[in-house]
Scaffold this active site. Structure first.
Site, PDB file in Angstrom:
ATOM      1  CD  GLU A 269      25.522  32.542 -12.547  1.00  0.00           C
ATOM      2  OE1 GLU A 269      24.363  32.272 -12.893  1.00  0.00           O
ATOM      3  OE2 GLU A 269      26.195  31.799 -11.820  1.00  0.00           O
ATOM      4  CG  ASP A 497      28.689  22.581 -12.265  1.00  0.00           C
ATOM      5  OD1 ASP A 497      29.208  23.459 -12.982  1.00  0.00           O
ATOM      6  OD2 ASP A 497      27.905  22.837 -11.336  1.00  0.00           O
ATOM      7  CD  GLU A 613      25.183  23.591  -1.690  1.00  0.00           C
ATOM      8  OE1 GLU A 613      25.740  24.238  -2.581  1.00  0.00           O
ATOM      9  OE2 GLU A 613      23.976  23.280  -1.748  1.00  0.00           O
ATOM     10  CD  GLU A 755      22.238  21.622  -9.053  1.00  0.00           C
ATOM     11  OE1 GLU A 755      22.517  22.684  -9.632  1.00  0.00           O
ATOM     12  OE2 GLU A 755      21.666  21.596  -7.938  1.00  0.00           O
ATOM     13  CB  THR A 841      23.543  24.405 -17.135  1.00  0.00           C
ATOM     14  OG1 THR A 841      23.902  23.893 -15.859  1.00  0.00           O
ATOM     15  CG2 THR A 841      23.723  25.922 -17.146  1.00  0.00           C
TER      16      THR A 841
END
Length: 851
Positions: A269, A497, A613, A755, A841
């Site tokens: 992160e 991902d 979600e 996304e 990302t």
């Protein structure tokens, strides 16, 4: 009388004295918000280079090597003068007192992913920092590495002229004046939405990680360095808000990455939000603000300590304090794939900008291990969503036989000798250290909760609670990657991902000079098409695709498929589109359109116009027409019809017997022992299906259980515990708000995720088809409508209802990604040209270099 007067004078004097103190103390309060525009920060300062490698022959230094703070760094123990102190807001916008949430209060499942509790009003946050002033703040220090890489063994950046890579963006023709006016109006609306959210953050949480959009205040789930601030830098520049960009850069100067309130740093992160945010802002602003690169280097020096393990695989939660950093470490045996494999783009770009190979070496070793492991998994081409990166475990082949692993490619032999004691986990000896060891972690902030164990009574242990080894005297934990213990999951969803997303992006960032990433991507794409891709059965004739998640409970068990739609997997449309053009896989551009349109369909299928979600669907069989089948759909909604009806009948009979016994007890006369005759007491009402009391000559009649409810028809039917197959299916559709084709909604939340619009944006830039712009605009209108608050924008708990409740959370990617992608969708094609930039990302633009 004299005494009374004297006391009266003293009381008046005391009151005046107290009022004077209150007045002067208020006058010294800091201002609410700093709105002044600071001068541009553009001073060339040399960034630190790699320290010289430790001499293997000489003794290690006894004291740590000091690392002075870079110019602009501040001591975090000093109170921040710019922290706002206004009261928080309730849901209706009125100022209300706030009760801090206890840290041991169980989180609500509806609130989505939970974070360590750092929530509080601004004044509460201020009090927390004041209490920390009494304790000496710990600062990270550069220590000699236990397992350094010698300069000769560094994996160096590829050199030479970049390959001539295929163009990604379509050729756009001039637009008509009417189309341009409509586009600019939409662009202005998106920008105004961004400014509303940015102003809310700036006024309520500037310098902190996240704003609380319902009641005001801030949260600090990412070390309190200002995640939203750094994450938003390049968006400010892209939207032409250069004055706001200057204010933000001035705030970045105050960040001290050598200290924070937490004992661990989440490496993934931190890399995508902070390191990526600084490098993206540095690139997009034309390298005018050297401070941004200096702060990136300052942060990267701290993160490099996470790679000091025997096999150079990183600790994903790095204990940065000097006392902890000096201890023996190794990577986790339960490492999340996305966190391990998604560091390449950020560290590569830093290596390119600083010309320091150590940053590239750090991630190149991970890539080498991923490449070797890719063909050895239970589903070759794909990696398990959790991997054992400790290097201590002997690999197992898909057949279950142990297979020894070679040493990592390009790895150097550790120059520090490990003692047997270092291979043994040392557990804490005090209560506070145990609390830190056992506190829960958010594995992947962009990730949804995932079930890794099919047995709910034996939950998977958390990554930080599993010792990687009980002793490391033989192999020194220098092995490569293997599968993590427990069930194996495969797919492109949350825990994996961005590892897949980064394969073509790293290839472009390196100018095509490393074929590893092309080969690995092609294997991944082949496996995903073969094992994961499916077409769902939906009511309209729309050719869409989704990607399944596959679980292998045991090595000797069959694969278990979960046919789902997940918001986090919506990035795959954009990835397949880029891979199609970049690597010449022609058919994949059509596949990318079907994957992206699947997520668009999911947006259009709910009452709010926002995709849930996660949800489950019915797959169509390959090589067969995919047409709507109502009977098949109802069967999926009620798969255990016979068992359900049989169980319902048993419950109904049991309930009738219990009711009969109750009525017999009620019928016993209080003045005697004989019960009232049953024929006078009860009668069966065939219309209602329940028992009613009929008046006897000796007592007053009572209303039935339903006739005393206002507005209810006393003759209407009651709820049947054994509804028919049709009734059961229709009730599920109605009560669960299921769109046609969806058999279950596992998670109804919307976390302001990017996304879906990310893939819509990429599809537009790569095809030039206006279809994607129109779909994207409808998505924006729905999201802006239901997430807006008086302060900023909030996540919502249920996208399937007309008035969805909100959660007091606005993650940094709302400004860094979601609104940026909406803005770029309606910008000129040359704004962040995909043939000139690679987006990480977190949507931070890195300049593609020309070698």
């Amino acid at each position: 009388m004299f005494r009374a007067r004297r006391y009266r004078v003293l009381l008046i004097f005391a009151a005046v004295f107290v009022l004077a103190i209150i007045h002067f103390s208020r006058s010294r309060q800091p201002p609410t918000v700093t709105l002044g525009v600071p001068p541009p920060v553009d001073r060339p300062v040399s960034y630190p280079q790699s320290p010289p490698a430790a001499d293997n022959k000489g003794p290690a230094p006894e004291t740590p090597l000091p690392t002075p703070l870079l110019e602009g760094s501040t001591d975090p123990s000093t109170p921040d003068e710019d922290v706002p102190s206004q009261p928080p807001y309730s849901d209706n916008g009125l100022s209300t007192p706030e009760r801090p949430k206890p840290s041991d209060e169980p989180p609500s499942k509806e609130d989505g992913p939970q974070f360590p509790d750092n929530s509080g009003s601004q004044s509460q946050g201020k009090l927390d920092s004041d209490r920390l002033e009494d304790q000496p703040a710990s600062h990270w220090k550069k220590l000699p590495e236990r397992y350094p890489v010698t300069p000769a063994d560094l994996v160096k950046l590829p050199t030479g002229k970049s390959k001539s890579l295929p163009k990604l963006q379509a050729k756009f023709s001039d637009e008509a004046s009417e189309d341009k006016i409509k586009r600019l109006n939409r662009l202005s609306t998106i920008k105004a939405t961004f400014e509303h959210a940015w102003d809310g953050y700036k006024k309520n949480a500037m310098g902190h990680d996240e704003v609380m959009p319902l009641r005001g205040g801030f949260r600090d789930p990412f070390n309190g360095w200002g995640a939203t601030l750094v994450d938003t830098l390049d968006t400010l520049w892209i939207m032409g808000l250069e004055e706001e960009f200057s204010i933000a850069v001035d705030q970045v100067k105050k960040i001290d990455f050598t200290t924070n309130k937490k004992s661990e740093i989440p490496v993934f992160e931190t890399a995508i939000r902070y390191l990526g945010g600084l490098l993206g802002a540095y690139d997009i602003s034309g390298h005018k603000y050297d401070l941004l690169l200096e702060k990136a280097v300052e942060l990267a020096e701290v993160l490099m300590g996470a790679f000091d393990t025997p096999n150079r695989m990183p600790m994903l939660f790095y204990k940065w304090k000097p006392g902890d950093a000096a201890n023996f470490h190794r990577a986790s045996s339960m490492s999340v794939l996305a966190e391990l494999g998604s560091l390449s783009v950020e560290f590569t770009r830093l290596a390119q900008l600083t010309r320091d190979d150590k940053y590239y070496d750090a991630i190149a070793r991970i890539t080498n291990e991923l490449e070797k492991f890719q063909s050895q998994t239970s589903m070759p081409g794909l990696w398990p969503m959790k991997v054992d990166a400790s290097g201590c475990t002997v690999a197992q082949s898909p057949t279950g036989h142990e297979a020894p692993r070679d040493l990592p490619r390009n790895s150097s032999t550790p120059t520090a000798t490990q003692t047997p004691a270092e291979g043994i986990i040392s557990y804490p000896t005090d209560a506070e250290s145990y609390r830190i060891l056992l506190e829960s972690r958010q594995l992947h902030e962009n990730a949804q909760p995932a079930i890794y164990n099919t047995n709910p009574q034996i939950p998977d242990p958390k990554a930080h609670e599993i010792p990687t080894s009980t002793g490391d005297t033989a192999g020194y934990c220098r092995g490569g990657l293997t599968s993590a213990p427990g069930p194996q999951q495969f797919g492109l969803a949350a825990p994996g991902d961005s590892t897949y997303e980064y394969l073509p992006k790293e290839y472009m960032l390196l100018g095509g000079l490393n074929e590893q990433y092309r080969t690995m991507y092609e294997k991944t794409a082949d496996a995903a098409r073969k094992h994961l891709l499916f077409r769902p059965m939906i009511k309209d004739d729309r050719d869409i695709r989704f990607l399944a998640t596959v679980t292998k409970p045991r090595l000797d068990a069959e694969f278990v498929y979960q046919y789902e739609g997940a918001h986090l997997t919506c990035f795959a449309g954009g990835m397949f589109a880029i891979g199609s053009k970049l690597f010449g896989i022609d058919n994949d551009l059509k596949l990318a359109a079907k994957l992206t349109d699947g997520c668009v369909w999911a947006y259009e299928s709910t009452k709010t116009g926002i995709m849930p979600e996660q949800f489950q669907m019915i797959p169509c069989k390959e090589d067969e027409p995919c047409v709507w089948d109502e009977a098949k759909y109802w069967k999926a909604l009620d798969p255990n019809e016979k068992e359900r009806i049989a169980w319902g009948k048993q419950q109904k009979e049991l309930s009738a017997k219990m009711e009969e016994k109750k009525e017999e007890v009620r019928g016993i006369q209080t003045n005697g022992t004989s019960p009232v005759p049953r024929s006078h007491r009860e009668k069966r009402n065939p219309e209602r299906g329940n028992w009613h009391v009929i008046a006897s000559p000796t007592h007053t009649p009572k209303p039935s259980d339903s006739s005393d409810v206002k507005g209810r028809d006393p003759k209407g039917p009651s709820i049947d515990p054994t509804p028919s197959h049709e009734e059961f299916a229709l009730s599920r559709i109605q009560n669960e708000h299921l769109p046609p084709g969806v058999v279950r909604i596992n998670s109804r939340i919307y976390l302001l995720r990017p996304e879906a619009i990310e893939s819509v944006f990429i599809m537009y830039r790569l095809t030039g088809d206006e279809y994607w712009r129109e779909k994207g605009w409808k998505m924006f209108e729905a999201i802006a409508k239901y997430t807006r608050t008086e302060i900023a924008h909030a996540t919502i708990k249920d996208v399937t209802v007309d008035k969805p409740p909100k959660s007091d959370e606005m993650q940094s990617f709302w400004l860094a990604e979601t609104l940026k992608y909406f803005y770029l969708l309606f910008s000129e094609p040359n704004v962040v040209d995909l043939d000139e930039y690679v987006l990480n990302t977190e949507a931070h633009p890195f300049k593609r270099p020309v070698y």
